[in-house]
Design a protein around this motif. Structure first.
Motif, PDB file in Angstrom:
ATOM      1  N   ARG A 197       6.205  37.339 -17.338  1.00 52.53           N
ATOM      2  CA  ARG A 197       6.431  35.929 -17.668  1.00 52.53           C
ATOM      3  C   ARG A 197       5.443  35.431 -18.719  1.00 52.53           C
ATOM      4  N   ASP A 205       6.814  32.832 -21.097  1.00 53.58           N
ATOM      5  CA  ASP A 205       7.508  31.668 -20.555  1.00 53.58           C
ATOM      6  C   ASP A 205       6.737  30.397 -20.907  1.00 53.58           C
ATOM      7  N   LYS A 207       3.180  28.236 -18.970  1.00 59.77           N
ATOM      8  CA  LYS A 207       2.453  29.224 -18.175  1.00 59.77           C
ATOM      9  C   LYS A 207       1.060  29.384 -18.764  1.00 59.77           C
TER      10      LYS A 207
END
Length: 672
Positions: free
Chosen positions: A610, A613, A616
């Motif tokens: 991730r 993303d 984040k």
């Protein structure tokens, strides 16, 4: 022999004439038979099977009288004709043609028959015809009686094994020479005895053999009836039931459905070495009827299974139609409702039963009917579906006021393409439309917010940055004041990057994507200039730059600078202090590769999937001091800019090698 007449001419004896002209008579008779049955017969070999011997036997009867008539030849001939489907009139016509062919040959003969010879010829033909007709009639009557009893055996719909046993019992009762009989069915590539009667029946039931094993296997593989003279001593006998002491004749018949072998039937006798033709014909007839029953039983089983499956499918379909929240209906070409589910009935405000057979216009309000009927007729005429048609009623409507629906119409066709009607699906999207309106309000608010971020906040931020720059040039400031001004400049730059990231995120998620303006540029030169500016903002960190190969291509220089700035800022934030942050630009044949490397704590493995993303924060958990406040959009923006350029971003992170972000920049525009 020939006799001398009173005038010295020689006369003919009928028997000698038949022997001398047998081939010509047979040729004339065969031609006449084919002319008589041109619509039925082809050149079948069985047509002439018995006729040559019959003419010889006729000559013997003429010479020696009725005692030479015998039975075997005429019975065999009658059974052959009965087996081939001749009726009694056709058999009589056959002999009438034979008589005509003989007489025509006599007329063409130069010598006349001796006195009394024609009468003996006619009498012999009559005797043979009578014998054949009698045998034919008796055998036919016997077969009809057996078939009638077979039909009676099926009236109570018995199981297949019971039915086969009953049919074999009919055989034994109809043919006195039969002492044992059995039916073997093909099961799992073997012949299994499913029914048996007479001698050895108990021993036979359930036994099996290979499809090519023994005498029964010969019948199966050769696909034709076969006879055996002595079962108890013949080496081809494999079934124990056929080895019973005293069994002689065995006759086997294959049970065939076209070319498919269903099984084998056999009958056996203790009294005969060979079965008579009437018995074998009867057995073949019974075998044919058994085959028909087997095929019919299998078809009925398939039909029952198909009916059960169809009922199950209909039940599942009904359950699905009843459970689905979508309105579903079927309309015929006259625009009459044939079937609706409960959801459609609720939408239309009438029960499913009230829809049956009613026209579309009779069910719906005039406003809906006027709008939809032309669409339905066009779909029927063109065969093209109509998808996602929206229908709305004003709040004042007597039924469904203030509601909005989305309808689709699909032509329903047979396998041959014939349109049977229309399938209709309707969904109430009132709440969806309300949600769209709410979302539009949110989008409008987002546009206003972006305007604030892009103009109202950026302008004062630029003023702060310019003022801080002017303050940094003043000579009278001491070290504490200069450090304060430096903090203002860094905070202003960071706020500017945050505003840019927020704007780019909004464009990528809610707008038309991050805009880029491509131009030919040198990646190394742009990156070196960007690093020099970053070095001014971060004098305490060492920024190292390297370039190799051809670094020219078509990119947006501002976006390249933004990518490098985000990656270097990320490396400074999470990298080990005192260790340089290295930037490398490397020219490859089809692309230019940009790498930013730093030493420090590796990115946790659970965060790697991730890493790009939005929102984040990827700071290493082991160093709380480095958890500075961040929106978590920097790496997301990097991946989006690379994607707009047709490239991609990769990351490698280990404790030994450090962390490296690699951006692949294709030299040419995507699709060129």
């Amino acid at each position: 022999m020939n006799k001398e007449g009173p005038d010295g001419d020689r006369t003919l004896r009928a028997a000698d004439f038949l022997r001398a002209h047998r081939e010509e008579i047979l040729a004339d008779w065969e031609q006449a038979m084919h002319a008589l049955h041109a619509d039925r017969l082809e050149r079948h070999s069985w047509l002439m099977d018995h006729m040559p011997e019959l003419l010889i036997a006729l000559a013997e009867v003429i010479e020696h009288g009725p005692e030479a008539l015998g039975t075997a030849l005429w019975d065999e001939h009658a059974m052959e004709r009965l087996d081939q489907g001749f009726d009694l009139g056709e058999v009589a016509a056959e002999y009438a043609l034979l008589r005509k062919c003989v007489l025509r040959r006599l007329e063409a003969e130069s010598r006349a028959l001796a006195p009394g010879e024609l009468e003996r010829l006619e009498e012999a033909l009559d005797r043979i015809l009578t014998r054949t007709m009698t045998c034919f009639s008796q055998a036919r009557q016997r077969i009809l009686q057996a078939l009638d009893r077979m039909t009676q055996a099926t009236l109570d719909n018995p199981s297949m094994d019971t039915l086969l046993a009953r049919l074999l019992s009919v055989l034994m009762e109809s043919a006195l020479a039969v002492d044992a009989a059995a039916m073997l069915m093909v099961e799992d590539e073997r012949l299994v005895v499913r029914a048996a009667v007479g001698l050895g029946a108990d021993k036979a039931r359930g036994s099996s053999l290979r499809l090519d094993e023994g005498f029964i296997g010969q019948v199966a593989t050769q696909r034709k009836p076969l006879a055996m003279r002595s079962a108890s001593t013949d080496a081809r006998v494999v079934l124990e039931a056929l080895k019973a002491p005293g069994l002689r004749a065995v006759y086997g018949v294959p049970l065939l459905e076209d070319d498919r072998l269903l099984g084998v039937a056999y009958m056996a006798s203790r009294t005969a070495f060979l079965f008579a033709e009437p018995d074998t014909l009867l057995f073949r007839t019974i075998a044919q009827r058994v085959t028909a029953y087997l095929v019919q039983s299998r078809l009925q089983a398939r039909e029952r299974a198909a009916r059960v499956e169809a009922q199950r499918s209909l039940a599942q379909l009904d359950a699905l139609l009843a459970a689905t929240p979508m309105g579903i209906a079927f309309i015929d070409p006259e625009l009459r409702y044939l079937r609706v589910n409960q959801a459609m009935a609720d939408i239309n405000g009438a029960s499913p039963e009230e829809h049956q057979g009613r026209l579309f216009r009779e069910v719906h309000l005039r406003e809906i009917a006027d709008a939809v009927e032309p669409v339905l007729r066009r779909a029927l005429e063109t065969g093209e579906p109509v998808r996602s048609m929206e229908l709305s009623l004003p709040s004042s409507a007597p039924r469904g006021g203030g509601r909005t629906w989305q309808a689709s119409f699909y032509p329903v066709r047979t396998l041959f393409g014939e349109v049977l009607g229309l399938g209709c699906t309707v969904v109430d999207i009132t709440e969806h439309k309300q949600a769209e309106a709410t979302l539009q309000q949110a989008v409008d608010f987002r546009e206003q917010l972006l305007a604030v971020l892009g103009h109202d906040l950026r302008n004062p931020l630029n003023a702060i940055g310019a003022s801080a720059f002017q303050l940094s040039r003043a000579q009278e400031w001491g070290p504490p004041e200069r450090r304060a001004v430096d903090r203002i400049r860094k905070a202003t730059a960071r706020m500017g990057r945050m505003i840019n990231d927020i704007l780019d995120f909004a464009r990528s998620r809610l707008g038309g994507g991050i805009p880029v303006s491509r131009q030919r540029m040198n990646m190394a030169e742009v990156c070196q200039a960007a690093l020099e500016e970053l070095q001014v903002s971060h004098p305490e960190r060492q920024l190292v730059f390297e370039s190799h190969g051809d670094t020219w291509g078509e990119w947006d220089s501002d976006r390249v600078t933004q990518v490098l700035g985000n990656l270097v800022a990320n490396a400074i934030q999470h990298g080990q202090e005192g260790v340089p942050v290295r930037t490398t630009v490397r020219g490859e044949p089809e692309e230019v590769v940009l790498e930013v490397h730093n030493q420090g704590e590796p990115i946790p493995a659970e965060l790697m999937p991730r890493i790009f993303d939005p929102f984040k924060v990827h700071a290493a958990a082991k160093d709380p001091a480095k958890k500075t406040r961040s929106l978590g959009l920097g790496l997301y923006i990097v991946s989006q800019i690379a994607g707009v350029h047709g490239g991609r971003v990769e990351v490698r992170s280990t404790a030994r090698e450090g962390t490296t972000f690699t951006v692949h920049w294709p030299r040419a525009r995507p699709g060129t």
